[in-house]
Design a protein around this motif. Structure first.
Motif, PDB file in Angstrom:
ATOM      1  N   PHE A 180       0.784  -1.237   0.000  1.00  0.00           N
ATOM      2  CA  PHE A 180       0.000   0.000   0.000  1.00  0.00           C
ATOM      3  C   PHE A 180       0.817   1.288   0.000  1.00  0.00           C
ATOM      4  O   PHE A 180       0.274   2.358  -0.161  1.00  0.00           O
ATOM      5  CB  PHE A 180      -1.014  -0.016   1.157  1.00  0.00           C
ATOM      6  CG  PHE A 180      -2.241  -0.790   0.777  1.00  0.00           C
ATOM      7  CD1 PHE A 180      -3.389  -0.139   0.341  1.00  0.00           C
ATOM      8  CD2 PHE A 180      -2.241  -2.173   0.800  1.00  0.00           C
ATOM      9  CE1 PHE A 180      -4.499  -0.856  -0.052  1.00  0.00           C
ATOM     10  CE2 PHE A 180      -3.342  -2.900   0.417  1.00  0.00           C
ATOM     11  CZ  PHE A 180      -4.477  -2.241  -0.018  1.00  0.00           C
ATOM     12  N   HIS A 181       2.101   1.199   0.225  1.00  0.00           N
ATOM     13  CA  HIS A 181       2.919   2.390   0.012  1.00  0.00           C
ATOM     14  C   HIS A 181       4.350   1.980  -0.306  1.00  0.00           C
ATOM     15  O   HIS A 181       4.809   0.912   0.110  1.00  0.00           O
ATOM     16  CB  HIS A 181       2.859   3.360   1.205  1.00  0.00           C
ATOM     17  CG  HIS A 181       3.309   2.765   2.491  1.00  0.00           C
ATOM     18  ND1 HIS A 181       2.497   1.996   3.270  1.00  0.00           N
ATOM     19  CD2 HIS A 181       4.510   2.815   3.120  1.00  0.00           C
ATOM     20  CE1 HIS A 181       3.164   1.601   4.331  1.00  0.00           C
ATOM     21  NE2 HIS A 181       4.398   2.076   4.272  1.00  0.00           N
ATOM     22  N   ILE A 182       5.021   2.862  -1.080  1.00  0.00           N
ATOM     23  CA  ILE A 182       6.404   2.576  -1.458  1.00  0.00           C
ATOM     24  C   ILE A 182       7.270   2.614  -0.200  1.00  0.00           C
ATOM     25  O   ILE A 182       7.325   3.628   0.489  1.00  0.00           O
ATOM     26  CB  ILE A 182       6.930   3.628  -2.475  1.00  0.00           C
ATOM     27  CG1 ILE A 182       6.041   3.675  -3.725  1.00  0.00           C
ATOM     28  CG2 ILE A 182       8.393   3.358  -2.844  1.00  0.00           C
ATOM     29  CD1 ILE A 182       6.162   2.487  -4.647  1.00  0.00           C
ATOM     30  N   LEU A 186       8.531  -3.001   0.861  1.00  0.00           N
ATOM     31  CA  LEU A 186       7.926  -3.371  -0.429  1.00  0.00           C
ATOM     32  C   LEU A 186       9.002  -3.702  -1.463  1.00  0.00           C
ATOM     33  O   LEU A 186       8.930  -4.733  -2.147  1.00  0.00           O
ATOM     34  CB  LEU A 186       7.034  -2.224  -0.934  1.00  0.00           C
ATOM     35  CG  LEU A 186       6.478  -2.401  -2.350  1.00  0.00           C
ATOM     36  CD1 LEU A 186       5.574  -3.624  -2.443  1.00  0.00           C
ATOM     37  CD2 LEU A 186       5.701  -1.173  -2.792  1.00  0.00           C
ATOM     38  N   LEU A 187      10.005  -2.820  -1.567  1.00  0.00           N
ATOM     39  CA  LEU A 187      11.063  -3.036  -2.557  1.00  0.00           C
ATOM     40  C   LEU A 187      11.856  -4.309  -2.241  1.00  0.00           C
ATOM     41  O   LEU A 187      12.246  -5.049  -3.148  1.00  0.00           O
ATOM     42  CB  LEU A 187      11.991  -1.817  -2.627  1.00  0.00           C
ATOM     43  CG  LEU A 187      11.297  -0.524  -3.106  1.00  0.00           C
ATOM     44  CD1 LEU A 187      12.222   0.668  -2.958  1.00  0.00           C
ATOM     45  CD2 LEU A 187      10.846  -0.654  -4.549  1.00  0.00           C
ATOM     46  N   THR A 188      12.046  -4.576  -0.950  1.00  0.00           N
ATOM     47  CA  THR A 188      12.762  -5.794  -0.549  1.00  0.00           C
ATOM     48  C   THR A 188      11.926  -7.026  -0.900  1.00  0.00           C
ATOM     49  O   THR A 188      12.450  -8.025  -1.416  1.00  0.00           O
ATOM     50  CB  THR A 188      13.039  -5.772   0.977  1.00  0.00           C
ATOM     51  OG1 THR A 188      13.668  -4.540   1.291  1.00  0.00           O
ATOM     52  CG2 THR A 188      13.925  -6.914   1.408  1.00  0.00           C
ATOM     53  N   LEU A 189      10.630  -6.928  -0.639  1.00  0.00           N
ATOM     54  CA  LEU A 189       9.724  -8.045  -0.946  1.00  0.00           C
ATOM     55  C   LEU A 189       9.738  -8.348  -2.449  1.00  0.00           C
ATOM     56  O   LEU A 189       9.853  -9.506  -2.866  1.00  0.00           O
ATOM     57  CB  LEU A 189       8.313  -7.670  -0.484  1.00  0.00           C
ATOM     58  CG  LEU A 189       7.264  -8.767  -0.516  1.00  0.00           C
ATOM     59  CD1 LEU A 189       6.376  -8.655   0.725  1.00  0.00           C
ATOM     60  CD2 LEU A 189       6.367  -8.704  -1.715  1.00  0.00           C
ATOM     61  N   VAL A 190       9.646  -7.273  -3.257  1.00  0.00           N
ATOM     62  CA  VAL A 190       9.644  -7.456  -4.723  1.00  0.00           C
ATOM     63  C   VAL A 190      10.980  -8.067  -5.169  1.00  0.00           C
ATOM     64  O   VAL A 190      11.010  -8.988  -5.991  1.00  0.00           O
ATOM     65  CB  VAL A 190       9.354  -6.112  -5.434  1.00  0.00           C
ATOM     66  CG1 VAL A 190       9.537  -6.245  -6.942  1.00  0.00           C
ATOM     67  CG2 VAL A 190       7.946  -5.643  -5.109  1.00  0.00           C
ATOM     68  N   THR A 191      12.077  -7.566  -4.587  1.00  0.00           N
ATOM     69  CA  THR A 191      13.397  -8.114  -4.953  1.00  0.00           C
ATOM     70  C   THR A 191      13.459  -9.611  -4.627  1.00  0.00           C
ATOM     71  O   THR A 191      13.936 -10.415  -5.434  1.00  0.00           O
ATOM     72  CB  THR A 191      14.528  -7.380  -4.183  1.00  0.00           C
ATOM     73  OG1 THR A 191      14.328  -5.983  -4.319  1.00  0.00           O
ATOM     74  CG2 THR A 191      15.898  -7.753  -4.716  1.00  0.00           C
ATOM     75  N   GLY A 192      12.956  -9.983  -3.441  1.00  0.00           N
ATOM     76  CA  GLY A 192      12.940 -11.394  -3.049  1.00  0.00           C
ATOM     77  C   GLY A 192      12.143 -12.232  -4.040  1.00  0.00           C
ATOM     78  O   GLY A 192      12.575 -13.317  -4.444  1.00  0.00           O
ATOM     79  N   GLY A 193      10.989 -11.709  -4.452  1.00  0.00           N
ATOM     80  CA  GLY A 193      10.135 -12.422  -5.403  1.00  0.00           C
ATOM     81  C   GLY A 193      10.803 -12.565  -6.763  1.00  0.00           C
ATOM     82  O   GLY A 193      10.809 -13.650  -7.357  1.00  0.00           O
ATOM     83  N   VAL A 194      11.392 -11.456  -7.241  1.00  0.00           N
ATOM     84  CA  VAL A 194      12.048 -11.476  -8.555  1.00  0.00           C
ATOM     85  C   VAL A 194      13.222 -12.462  -8.538  1.00  0.00           C
ATOM     86  O   VAL A 194      13.410 -13.249  -9.462  1.00  0.00           O
ATOM     87  CB  VAL A 194      12.517 -10.053  -8.948  1.00  0.00           C
ATOM     88  CG1 VAL A 194      13.411 -10.076 -10.177  1.00  0.00           C
ATOM     89  CG2 VAL A 194      11.317  -9.150  -9.191  1.00  0.00           C
TER      90      VAL A 194
ATOM     91  N   VAL B 224      -7.738  -5.908   2.056  1.00  0.00           N
ATOM     92  CA  VAL B 224      -7.555  -4.613   1.386  1.00  0.00           C
ATOM     93  C   VAL B 224      -8.414  -3.549   2.065  1.00  0.00           C
ATOM     94  O   VAL B 224      -7.950  -2.436   2.356  1.00  0.00           O
ATOM     95  CB  VAL B 224      -7.888  -4.738  -0.129  1.00  0.00           C
ATOM     96  CG1 VAL B 224      -7.976  -3.363  -0.782  1.00  0.00           C
ATOM     97  CG2 VAL B 224      -6.847  -5.597  -0.834  1.00  0.00           C
ATOM     98  N   LEU B 225      -9.668  -3.896   2.381  1.00  0.00           N
ATOM     99  CA  LEU B 225     -10.568  -2.938   3.046  1.00  0.00           C
ATOM    100  C   LEU B 225     -10.048  -2.573   4.439  1.00  0.00           C
ATOM    101  O   LEU B 225     -10.084  -1.406   4.841  1.00  0.00           O
ATOM    102  CB  LEU B 225     -11.982  -3.513   3.147  1.00  0.00           C
ATOM    103  CG  LEU B 225     -12.740  -3.610   1.811  1.00  0.00           C
ATOM    104  CD1 LEU B 225     -14.067  -4.332   1.990  1.00  0.00           C
ATOM    105  CD2 LEU B 225     -12.955  -2.234   1.196  1.00  0.00           C
ATOM    106  N   LEU B 226      -9.541  -3.574   5.148  1.00  0.00           N
ATOM    107  CA  LEU B 226      -8.991  -3.317   6.498  1.00  0.00           C
ATOM    108  C   LEU B 226      -7.809  -2.356   6.427  1.00  0.00           C
ATOM    109  O   LEU B 226      -7.665  -1.467   7.265  1.00  0.00           O
ATOM    110  CB  LEU B 226      -8.553  -4.629   7.155  1.00  0.00           C
ATOM    111  CG  LEU B 226      -9.637  -5.489   7.773  1.00  0.00           C
ATOM    112  CD1 LEU B 226      -9.063  -6.815   8.256  1.00  0.00           C
ATOM    113  CD2 LEU B 226     -10.294  -4.763   8.947  1.00  0.00           C
ATOM    114  N   VAL B 227      -6.966  -2.523   5.406  1.00  0.00           N
ATOM    115  CA  VAL B 227      -5.804  -1.638   5.269  1.00  0.00           C
ATOM    116  C   VAL B 227      -6.274  -0.235   4.903  1.00  0.00           C
ATOM    117  O   VAL B 227      -5.828   0.764   5.480  1.00  0.00           O
ATOM    118  CB  VAL B 227      -4.810  -2.189   4.212  1.00  0.00           C
ATOM    119  CG1 VAL B 227      -3.638  -1.231   4.029  1.00  0.00           C
ATOM    120  CG2 VAL B 227      -4.285  -3.559   4.621  1.00  0.00           C
TER     121      VAL B 227
END
Lengths: 235, 300
Positions: A180-182, A186-194, B224-227
């Motif tokens: 939900f926000h940068i 988030l960037l670490t999670l995306v890197t892990g996934g990639v 999503v709604l909770l967030v």
């Protein structure tokens, strides 16, 4: 006797060593039982060694993070208690929180200068506060597992599908809010996934079976290193 | 029987004498079943006794030290400090046991005793089951999870012990800001990798499901709604002070455990309903069009 006299006393070390030896002995006994049963039902030793190898390789990085927690805890709890707490139940953030709650109750703000009874109080509070799972599991876990077995025996397809829902739901609760926000997370999670996708692709493309055992370790390590970069960029 | 067939497809057993032949498996089916049950019961017994011993050690340690050093705190003081923690952690412990036991089986006892469940034990078990192509909720999965958790416990204790022995030389490295940042981001790093692992049709043991994520949609929408409405919900339940302290969404952080306990039955029953309706199709290994096409799964 003052707080840190007791926290670093030989007897405290001895008590902790007894506890750790007990946990190690129990882990060895549990593993032996499972290993024997696995051989009996047809697993080979090499397959079981592979399970142990995967577990060990996947434990190394999180365990180093636990070790980093040890250095955060040691100034508050002393070496033996930090060693004990991080070798058994609990985690760094819980231990620090529990120590603070115990100190506040004793009317103290820090461990330096506190009496030995504050150290014992912290030991009690840490132990009791997190014991819930250890009391609940013996009461309900067997019933839950038998229920899972029955479910699978009744309908193998639904058993496998229903079982997959647990892990997926837990992952969803932890992952969705991160999007939900940068943020560094988030960037670490995306890197892990990639990285995981890349390692999987290489494994399949080049039939590198050995690489599959280290997929999670490689992905996590790269993502954790990248978090330092993302942190620098976002700061 | 099916598990044995699956394993025979995975690798050639090292010793023939340890593997039941097909005919023996048929005639000994009842005995094998009771063997399996005896094993599971034995592991639960061991887990329960082991847990009791661990509780005694955890409480015995401060009691003995307190008596020896004449430093026992008043009972009332210990209770006053422990009760708020228990109020927070008992519900989350209950949720942990409820949601992790179907995945971990009898390994739950050692998992809870050795801690670091979410960031260490759960992914270790998940990876071990995946690598061995084991179906969760089977005796095979229970055995693999137990071996994996025991190995993980040995390694964690060994690394922390090495840290204790090398406390002085390691401290400068492990307290570097970069190492602290990396350690603080271990969960996102782990979940990113696990997410990619969880996507796809494979359920383990060669069983594949088509459309299985449809059952998770209601839970996804609820999360999503909770967030999105976290702040409003916090104000409604007079949790705004807590939200200010946290500096972020209070529902998905402080009450994360309760969200899991809410999401689990929703996902479970939606998936069940869609499966019954035929909207989610599950195929067993070797069924039409669903033979494992993955070369690694074939070779394992």
């Amino acid at each position: 006797m003052m707080y840190f006299d007791l926290a670093g006393h030989n007897l405290t070390y001895a008590a902790v060593i007894v506890g750790i030896v007990y946990i190690l002995g129990l882990a060895a006994l549990t593993m032996r039982q499972a290993w024997k049963r696995a051989l009996k039902i047809g697993y080979t030793k090499s397959q079981l060694r592979k399970v142990a190898r995967v577990a060990i390789s996947h434990t190394l990085i999180p365990a180093v993070a636990v070790l980093a927690g040890f250095f955060a805890l040691a100034p508050i709890l002393g070496i033996p208690l930090s060693w004990w707490r991080l070798s058994i139940i609990g985690n760094t953030s819980y231990e620090i929180m529990a120590a603070n709650v115990a100190l506040n109750t004793a009317g103290l703000t820090e461990t330096a200068g506190a009496g030995g009874d504050a150290f014992i109080l912290i030991m009690y509070v840490m132990a009791i506060g997190i014991m819930g799972g250890m009391v609940i599991a013996p009461l309900i876990s067997k019933g839950i597992q038998k229920g899972t077995f029955k479910l699978r025996a009744a309908d193998r397809r639904w058993g496998a599908l229903g079982g997959s829902v647990y892990m997926a739901s837990i992952l969803m609760v932890f992952i969705v809010p991160v999007f939900f926000h940068i943020s560094v997370a988030l960037l670490t999670l995306v890197t892990g996934g990639v990285m995981m996708a890349a390692v999987k692709w290489v494994t399949h493309k080049f039939q590198a079976l050995w690489l599959e055992d280290f997929a999670l370790v490689i992905s996590m390590l790269t993502a954790m290193v990248s978090s330092v970069l993302w942190n620098g960029l976002l700061m | 029987m099916r598990a044995a067939e699956k394993r025979r497809g995975q690798a050639t057993p090292r010793t023939e004498t340890k593997v039941y032949s097909d005919s023996k498996r048929h005639t000994d089916k009842k005995r094998l079943y009771s063997d399996s049950e005896r094993y599971i019961d034995g592991m639960h017994r061991l887990g329960r006794i082991g847990t009791l011993g661990a509780i005694l050690i955890m409480l015995g340690m401060p009691t003995l030290l307190g008596i020896h050093f004449h430093a026992l705190p008043p009972f009332e003081q210990a209770a006053r400090a422990a009760i708020p923690l228990l109020m927070v952690f008992v519900p989350s412990s209950f949720i942990e046991v409820l949601s992790y036991t179907p995945i971990m089986g009898s390994a739950i006892y050692l998992t809870l005793m050795t801690g670091e469940v979410l960031n260490l034990k759960l992914p270790v078990i998940n990876s071990a089951l995946k690598v061995m192509n084991a179906e969760p909720g089977t005796e095979d999965a229970d055995i693999i999870a137990t071996i994996a958790v025991s190995a993980a416990a040995f390694v964690t204790i060994a690394i922390v012990t090495v840290g204790v022995l090398l406390a002085m030389p390691l401290q400068p490295f492990l307290t570097l800001p970069a190492v602290k940042t990396a350690a603080a981001n271990i969960l996102p790093a782990l979940f990113g990798a696990l997410l990619v692992n969880a996507l796809g049709r494979d359920l383990g043991g060669g069983i594949r499901a088509r459309g299985r994520f449809k059952g998770l949609l209601p839970s996804l929408i609820a999360i999503v709604l909770l967030v999105l409405f976290d702040r409003q919900i916090s104000v409604f339940f007079h949790l705004d002070k807590l939200a200010q302290q946290e500096g972020s969404g209070v529902i998905m952080t402080v009450f994360q455990g309760f969200v899991i306990i809410g999401v689990l039955p929703v996902s479970y029953f939606c998936t069940r309903w869609l499966y019954k309706k035929g909207r989610i199709q599950v195929s067993l290994p070797g069924e039409a069009g669903e033979a494992p096409t993955d070369p690694i799964a074939r070779r394992r």
